[in-house]
Design a protein around this motif. Structure first.
Motif, PDB file in Angstrom:
ATOM      1  N   ASN A 216      34.135  37.453  43.775  1.00  0.00           N
ATOM      2  CA  ASN A 216      32.767  37.073  43.466  1.00  0.00           C
ATOM      3  C   ASN A 216      31.809  38.017  44.185  1.00  0.00           C
ATOM      4  OD1 ASN A 216      30.224  35.383  44.238  1.00  0.00           O
ATOM      5  ND2 ASN A 216      31.154  34.297  42.509  1.00  0.00           N
ATOM      6  N   GLN A 217      30.691  38.330  43.566  1.00  0.00           N
ATOM      7  CA  GLN A 217      29.697  39.236  44.156  1.00  0.00           C
ATOM      8  C   GLN A 217      29.191  38.742  45.513  1.00  0.00           C
ATOM      9  OE1 GLN A 217      28.651  42.197  43.510  1.00  0.00           O
ATOM     10  NE2 GLN A 217      29.125  42.584  41.375  1.00  0.00           N
TER      11      GLN A 217
ATOM     12  N   THR B  91      29.930  41.748  36.915  1.00  0.00           N
ATOM     13  CA  THR B  91      29.785  40.384  37.421  1.00  0.00           C
ATOM     14  C   THR B  91      30.629  40.134  38.668  1.00  0.00           C
ATOM     15  OG1 THR B  91      31.560  39.489  36.041  1.00  0.00           O
ATOM     16  CG2 THR B  91      29.326  39.501  35.097  1.00  0.00           C
ATOM     17  N   VAL B  92      31.538  41.070  38.987  1.00  0.00           N
ATOM     18  CA  VAL B  92      32.434  40.939  40.135  1.00  0.00           C
ATOM     19  C   VAL B  92      32.425  42.234  40.923  1.00  0.00           C
ATOM     20  CG1 VAL B  92      33.944  39.256  38.983  1.00  0.00           C
ATOM     21  CG2 VAL B  92      34.403  41.701  38.740  1.00  0.00           C
ATOM     22  N   LYS B  93      33.063  42.213  42.105  1.00  0.00           N
ATOM     23  CA  LYS B  93      33.192  43.463  42.857  1.00  0.00           C
ATOM     24  C   LYS B  93      34.652  43.707  43.209  1.00  0.00           C
ATOM     25  CE  LYS B  93      32.212  42.028  47.568  1.00  0.00           C
ATOM     26  NZ  LYS B  93      31.303  42.101  48.685  1.00  0.00           N
TER      27      LYS B  93
ATOM     28  N   VAL C 126      36.156  34.216  38.309  1.00  0.00           N
ATOM     29  CA  VAL C 126      35.853  34.814  39.611  1.00  0.00           C
ATOM     30  C   VAL C 126      34.340  34.928  39.796  1.00  0.00           C
ATOM     31  CG1 VAL C 126      36.063  36.928  40.991  1.00  0.00           C
ATOM     32  CG2 VAL C 126      38.062  35.999  39.809  1.00  0.00           C
ATOM     33  N   GLY C 127      33.636  35.303  38.751  1.00  0.00           N
ATOM     34  CA  GLY C 127      32.183  35.441  38.830  1.00  0.00           C
ATOM     35  C   GLY C 127      31.462  34.133  39.063  1.00  0.00           C
ATOM     36  N   GLU C 128      32.063  33.023  38.651  1.00  0.00           N
ATOM     37  CA  GLU C 128      31.421  31.705  38.782  1.00  0.00           C
ATOM     38  C   GLU C 128      31.803  30.964  40.062  1.00  0.00           C
ATOM     39  OE1 GLU C 128      32.561  29.699  35.192  1.00  0.00           O
ATOM     40  OE2 GLU C 128      31.161  30.856  33.967  1.00  0.00           O
ATOM     41  N   GLU C 129      32.843  31.393  40.747  1.00  0.00           N
ATOM     42  CA  GLU C 129      33.357  30.675  41.922  1.00  0.00           C
ATOM     43  C   GLU C 129      33.171  31.523  43.178  1.00  0.00           C
ATOM     44  OE1 GLU C 129      34.646  27.714  43.973  1.00  0.00           O
ATOM     45  OE2 GLU C 129      34.953  27.466  41.825  1.00  0.00           O
TER      46      GLU C 129
ATOM     47  N   GLY D 213      34.529  31.545  46.042  1.00  0.00           N
ATOM     48  CA  GLY D 213      35.783  31.980  46.656  1.00  0.00           C
ATOM     49  C   GLY D 213      36.750  32.584  45.658  1.00  0.00           C
ATOM     50  N   GLY D 214      36.253  32.890  44.476  1.00  0.00           N
ATOM     51  CA  GLY D 214      37.104  33.415  43.413  1.00  0.00           C
ATOM     52  C   GLY D 214      37.679  34.784  43.724  1.00  0.00           C
ATOM     53  N   ILE D 215      38.935  34.986  43.340  1.00  0.00           N
ATOM     54  CA  ILE D 215      39.604  36.273  43.489  1.00  0.00           C
ATOM     55  C   ILE D 215      40.634  36.383  42.364  1.00  0.00           C
ATOM     56  CG2 ILE D 215      41.214  35.297  45.188  1.00  0.00           C
ATOM     57  CD1 ILE D 215      41.375  38.142  46.434  1.00  0.00           C
ATOM     58  N   GLY D 216      40.682  37.542  41.740  1.00  0.00           N
ATOM     59  CA  GLY D 216      41.604  37.761  40.638  1.00  0.00           C
ATOM     60  C   GLY D 216      41.856  39.244  40.464  1.00  0.00           C
ATOM     61  N   TYR D 217      42.417  39.607  39.342  1.00  0.00           N
ATOM     62  CA  TYR D 217      42.740  41.012  39.070  1.00  0.00           C
ATOM     63  C   TYR D 217      42.684  41.234  37.571  1.00  0.00           C
ATOM     64  CZ  TYR D 217      47.082  38.630  38.187  1.00  0.00           C
ATOM     65  OH  TYR D 217      48.005  37.738  37.714  1.00  0.00           O
ATOM     66  N   VAL D 218      42.322  42.439  37.196  1.00  0.00           N
ATOM     67  CA  VAL D 218      42.260  42.844  35.796  1.00  0.00           C
ATOM     68  C   VAL D 218      42.574  44.331  35.713  1.00  0.00           C
ATOM     69  CG1 VAL D 218      40.568  41.079  35.101  1.00  0.00           C
ATOM     70  CG2 VAL D 218      39.766  43.314  35.892  1.00  0.00           C
ATOM     71  N   ALA D 219      42.833  44.819  34.521  1.00  0.00           N
ATOM     72  CA  ALA D 219      42.946  46.260  34.317  1.00  0.00           C
ATOM     73  C   ALA D 219      41.591  46.873  34.633  1.00  0.00           C
ATOM     74  CB  ALA D 219      43.348  46.554  32.883  1.00  0.00           C
TER      75      ALA D 219
END
Length: 151
Positions: A33-34, A136-138, A118-121, A123-129
């Motif tokens: 999350n940002q 919206t994320v960092k 992840v952008g809405e939470e 404490g969100g953390i995830g992964y993408v290509a």
């Protein structure tokens, strides 16, 4: 198949791709999350979050988000971060369930769903290509050649 077709086309045109041109396409980025103050995270930080043995970080509840088990990004992430192939991951969660441990990370169907969650939470953390990344994320880590590296 797509990559092979591209290579054949480039060979016919007398062009050769650089190794980095495919590395970027294959790169996975770990995103938060940002609002998260963390700038970089290594395998030692990510592993317990995605194994849900660490449920809090930077004063917030950690909310890890996974792609489906058959996703190539999920499999590469699990190998780099958890050190487990798909069968090992499945065994890990069965064992955790039997022992009454924390539940597995939330699973969403697509990269866009990861970015949204992840952008809405906080404490969100995830992964993408890397190619799916949006503002919206960092990014706090990258996975290249099976290794977790700084952003």
């Amino acid at each position: 198949m797509k990559r092979l077709s591209l290579l054949l086309l480039l060979a016919l045109l007398g062009m050769t791709p650089s190794a980095s041109s495919f590395a970027d396409a294959d790169e996975i980025v770990v995103v938060v999350n940002q609002a998260n103050p963390v700038r970089a995270a290594g395998r030692d930080t990510l592993r317990p979050i995605f194994q849900t043995t660490r449920t809090e970080w930077y004063g917030k509840s950690a909310v890890p988000v996974n792609l489906p088990e058959d996703s190539p990004q999920r499999q590469r992430f699990d190998m780099a971060v958890l050190g487990l192939d798909p069968e090992g991951v499945a065994r890990y969660w069965i064992d955790r369930k039997i022992r009454g441990g924390e539940r597995p990370p939330r699973k969403v169907p697509t990269a866009s769903a990861v970015l949204r969650a992840v952008g809405e939470e906080a404490g969100g953390i995830g992964y993408v290509a890397a190619s799916d990344l949006n503002p919206t994320v960092k990014v706090i880590a990258r996975i290249r050649d099976g290794q977790v590296v700084p952003p």
